[in-house]
Design a protein around this motif. Sequence first.
Motif, PDB file in Angstrom:
ATOM      1  N   UNK A 200     -20.545  -7.325  23.877  1.00 26.61           N
ATOM      2  CA  UNK A 200     -19.145  -7.617  24.142  1.00 26.61           C
ATOM      3  C   UNK A 200     -18.177  -7.072  23.123  1.00 26.61           C
ATOM      4  N   UNK A 201     -18.478  -5.927  22.535  1.00 22.47           N
ATOM      5  CA  UNK A 201     -17.558  -5.347  21.549  1.00 22.47           C
ATOM      6  C   UNK A 201     -16.263  -4.911  22.220  1.00 22.47           C
ATOM      7  N   UNK A 202     -15.159  -5.161  21.544  1.00 22.01           N
ATOM      8  CA  UNK A 202     -13.847  -4.805  22.083  1.00 22.01           C
ATOM      9  C   UNK A 202     -13.449  -3.406  21.619  1.00 22.01           C
ATOM     10  N   UNK A 203     -12.746  -2.689  22.494  1.00 16.00           N
ATOM     11  CA  UNK A 203     -12.254  -1.359  22.163  1.00 16.00           C
ATOM     12  C   UNK A 203     -10.974  -1.486  21.340  1.00 16.00           C
TER      13      UNK A 203
ATOM     14  N   UNK B   6     -12.976 -11.950  11.608  1.00 13.51           N
ATOM     15  CA  UNK B   6     -13.356 -12.432  10.284  1.00 13.51           C
ATOM     16  C   UNK B   6     -12.585 -11.844   9.131  1.00 13.51           C
ATOM     17  N   UNK B   7     -11.574 -11.033   9.408  1.00 17.52           N
ATOM     18  CA  UNK B   7     -10.742 -10.486   8.334  1.00 17.52           C
ATOM     19  C   UNK B   7      -9.855 -11.602   7.768  1.00 17.52           C
ATOM     20  N   UNK B   8      -9.848 -11.803   6.458  1.00 22.61           N
ATOM     21  CA  UNK B   8      -8.976 -12.830   5.867  1.00 22.61           C
ATOM     22  C   UNK B   8      -7.515 -12.573   6.208  1.00 22.61           C
ATOM     23  N   UNK B   9      -6.777 -13.646   6.471  1.00 20.31           N
ATOM     24  CA  UNK B   9      -5.370 -13.509   6.870  1.00 20.31           C
ATOM     25  C   UNK B   9      -4.571 -12.653   5.892  1.00 20.31           C
ATOM     26  N   UNK B  10      -4.811 -12.842   4.590  1.00 22.03           N
ATOM     27  CA  UNK B  10      -4.028 -12.123   3.583  1.00 22.03           C
ATOM     28  C   UNK B  10      -4.301 -10.624   3.584  1.00 22.03           C
ATOM     29  N   UNK B  11      -5.465 -10.215   4.097  1.00 30.14           N
ATOM     30  CA  UNK B  11      -5.822  -8.793   4.133  1.00 30.14           C
ATOM     31  C   UNK B  11      -5.511  -8.137   5.476  1.00 30.14           C
TER      32      UNK B  11
ATOM     33  N   UNK C  43      -4.605   0.344   7.838  1.00 30.75           N
ATOM     34  CA  UNK C  43      -5.624   1.347   7.505  1.00 30.75           C
ATOM     35  C   UNK C  43      -6.379   1.805   8.748  1.00 30.75           C
ATOM     36  N   UNK C  44      -6.825   0.858   9.558  1.00 29.09           N
ATOM     37  CA  UNK C  44      -7.565   1.211  10.774  1.00 29.09           C
ATOM     38  C   UNK C  44      -6.676   2.014  11.713  1.00 29.09           C
TER      39      UNK C  44
ATOM     40  N   UNK D  78     -19.061  -2.413   8.181  1.00 29.50           N
ATOM     41  CA  UNK D  78     -20.147  -3.057   8.937  1.00 29.50           C
ATOM     42  C   UNK D  78     -19.589  -4.161   9.833  1.00 29.50           C
ATOM     43  N   UNK D  79     -18.603  -4.894   9.343  1.00 37.11           N
ATOM     44  CA  UNK D  79     -17.966  -5.927  10.157  1.00 37.11           C
ATOM     45  C   UNK D  79     -17.288  -5.308  11.376  1.00 37.11           C
ATOM     46  N   UNK D  80     -16.585  -4.207  11.158  1.00 39.13           N
ATOM     47  CA  UNK D  80     -15.930  -3.527  12.279  1.00 39.13           C
ATOM     48  C   UNK D  80     -16.957  -3.040  13.295  1.00 39.13           C
ATOM     49  N   UNK D  81     -18.035  -2.467  12.802  1.00 34.42           N
ATOM     50  CA  UNK D  81     -19.099  -1.960  13.675  1.00 34.42           C
ATOM     51  C   UNK D  81     -19.705  -3.086  14.511  1.00 34.42           C
TER      52      UNK D  81
END
Length: 395
Positions: A22-25, A42-47, A54-55, A79-82
């Motif tokens: 179920x990966x999203x595009x 899972x990216x921290x709100x502050x980042x 960047x992405x 790895x998280x993005x992947x």
Amino acid sequence: MSANTPITQDVLTIPRKQPEGGKANLVGLTRDALHAALIAAGTPDKQAKMRAGQVWQWLYQKGVRSFDLMSNLSKDYRALLEEHFIIEVPEVVTKQVSEDGTRKYLVQIAGGHEVEIVYIPEESRGTLCVSSQVGCTLTCSFCHTGTQKLVRNLTAAEIIGQVMVARDDLGEWPELGKPNPPEARLLSNIVLMGMGEPLYNFENVRDAMKIAMDPEGISLSRRRITLSTSGVVPEIARTAEEIGCLLAISFHATTDEVRDKLVPINKRWNLQALLDALRAYPKASNSERITFEYVMLKGVNDSDEDAHRLMELIKGIPAKINLIPFNEWPGAPYERSSNNRIRAFADIVHNAGYASPVRKPRGEDIMAACGQLKSATERARKSRKQIEADAGLGK
């Protein structure tokens, strides 16, 4: 119906197919949606704001399709993005190159459907003609695409993905670590004049064009994007307010009787309603004229009387008139006006004070010219008699 009331149709917009897991595009997400998706993964709100930027730049400034190449992100974050996302654009099935350099791409999207994209190189610019729907709902009788039934709307990912696919083929993405000089830009303009009616897919078209205009990505000026509509009147003002691009109108006739046959949407919003909306168009000015597209059909809409009537109809609207020699296709129920007739029509328009360029047909040898697009797998096998009957031209 107010100008801000969305037009609804019984047409689905189907998301891109998702692989197992179920990966999203990420392609096609607005900045806000990308920000939210990264936080949900899972990216921290502050980042999140920084990571989204960047992405975004990797996707739309550098054209990267692999998270491994996003070198300013840590290995763990890549790895998280992947784990959560994919980067997916339409798949090129075939590419044809015309003798005049025009390129036509047949691309496949979710569901196995196909749409066509056309790139037109010129001396001072390169224009990409982008599709917004699989097929078309309007059944304009002079248009080959109009003989193909509407299947569905394209997603924002499938629309901006067409731009990315063309940049791939043109080799226009900069080398990693090197800026792309302005003179290297081959794709400088977008016209939403491919398959489908853009204003029947407003939200996805809007989101895709916002991505195209974003200064940290593909970075096209809004004045280098032109949306062509057959006259979905309630959405015209929204185009100025929410997209801000230039506007073109598939006009093609000077009486309701003729336009009802050529552009059947005229039965819902007639010439008077359309012209009233254009006179109120917020972006209309001498520097941002509305383009009236007028296909030249022998004995149908090409008389001197038509030309004079056209000048009366558009009086008071900052405009230019694009005269389009009819691009013939198999089974077409019309013929192209003669060169002499087109010149005479153009002279009347010009003498009335309007620019009247005659569009040079491009890519005719590969069926890539205006009104000729029609994907191979969705082709409806209609005889000339059937097409004439649909157009109301039967004896």
